[in-house]
Design an enzyme around this catalytic site. Sequence first.
Site, mmCIF file in Angstrom:
data_model
loop_
_atom_site.group_PDB
_atom_site.id
_atom_site.type_symbol
_atom_site.label_atom_id
_atom_site.label_comp_id
_atom_site.label_asym_id
_atom_site.label_seq_id
_atom_site.Cartn_x
_atom_site.Cartn_y
_atom_site.Cartn_z
ATOM 1 N N GLU A 126 0.824 -1.210 0.000
ATOM 2 C CA GLU A 126 0.000 0.000 0.000
ATOM 3 C C GLU A 126 0.858 1.260 0.000
ATOM 4 O OE1 GLU A 126 -3.059 0.270 -0.594
ATOM 5 O OE2 GLU A 126 -3.519 -1.861 -0.535
ATOM 6 N N TYR A 171 -5.713 6.816 4.450
ATOM 7 C CA TYR A 171 -5.893 5.788 3.426
ATOM 8 C C TYR A 171 -5.146 4.506 3.791
ATOM 9 C CZ TYR A 171 -4.827 2.967 -0.567
ATOM 10 O OH TYR A 171 -4.638 1.879 -1.377
ATOM 11 N N ASP A 183 -8.763 6.583 -2.335
ATOM 12 C CA ASP A 183 -7.556 6.987 -3.046
ATOM 13 C C ASP A 183 -8.000 7.577 -4.385
ATOM 14 O OD1 ASP A 183 -8.301 4.818 -4.613
ATOM 15 O OD2 ASP A 183 -6.299 3.930 -4.668
#
Length: 410
Positions: free
Chosen positions: A52, A136, A154
Amino acid sequence: APAPPPAPHLFSDPAEVKALRRDLLAWYDRCKRDLPWRTLIPALLPAVWVSEVMLQQTQVATVIDYYNRWMQRWPTLQALARASLEEVNELWAGLGYYSRGKRLQEAARKVVSELAGGMPRTAEDLQKLLPGVGRYTAGAIASISYGQPTGVVDGNVIRVLCRLRCIGADSSSPAVIDHLWDMANALVDRSRPGDFNQALMELGATVCVPKAPLCGQCPVKQHCRAQRRKLFGKAAPVPDVEDCGAGGCPLCPPATEPWDSSLGVTNFPRKAAKKQPRVAQTATCVLERRGCHGALEYLLVQRPSSGLLAGLWEFPSLPLPQDLQEEKQREALAQHLEAWLGQPVAAGDLRLIGEVVHIFSHIHQTYVVYSLPLDGDVTLDPASSPSRWVTEEEFHASAVSTAMKKVLGA
């Protein structure tokens, strides 16, 4: 408190939410890409975390090789915590946004040293306790690894949600972002939150793309108000889709930017005009010498531990005022090099190679490249910042930026 958004910008029908979840997850199960971080046990860390962080502002195709090398070298948080920042920078070199790798390692060290090796398991604790973990990343880790029913937002999710609900206001504004987070949290599937979030991002990355979206292949097109508006144009059978029935709606496009029928669903999302990058110029010198085994070596110096490209290695460089004439550039660079070498450097000995342009996210950087061959041994000033001589092979294995690789190529 601000008034709630008009109904056309919401998912207010529980039956529609249920159908959207079902359709999106069924499509994801059939069509998801085979990515290395998806083949592991979902709870395996730091796999999800690393992927991520790497994927932020970087394309999937670029990340795959970096991710595989990283996980092979540091498969656990304990292994990453033992690594040096120099090693992290070397492996991260070329991915950009180098502070991401640094903060990832800092957070791993905190987990090991202060949290007894135990990762926080909720998005709230992840964001609160770990440096560099934002909203996020926290949502992605918590939903994918720990099954917390929390949404993520995102760039891909922003695009999908704005099209699903005809949100045309500036998608970077805090008010719109807050609304999108509320929407993502309301939509996320409670039984498969990690898969749902990945499906939403996958949809934006492969189908609901910025230009020429593949609307015919979209599994949730029946829920998309932008698609409906495209099909029916101004004569929409659902009146509130056109102008949402609320004057001055904070989520609709400004009145000065009407619907452009030629753009269709790509009317959404709309973004504020990009800020022009700052223009900067830097003089850079490739100092060369013959090493003890006859191989050509180059001098690298280390950048400060904070700021742009923190801790990376580069050729001796000096920021220049704009429009400085070449003669003055040479003189300034010669003086700068004298501080490194501890001996006089004649400006006339510097050979101009040319210019190398590199675009950072916020800087349009021009490197004016010079070279200077040195004879005999050179003793570097120990009072200066860290420095070292490297061969070309060692250069490419070092933590150097893409810009410096361009400079050596020149």
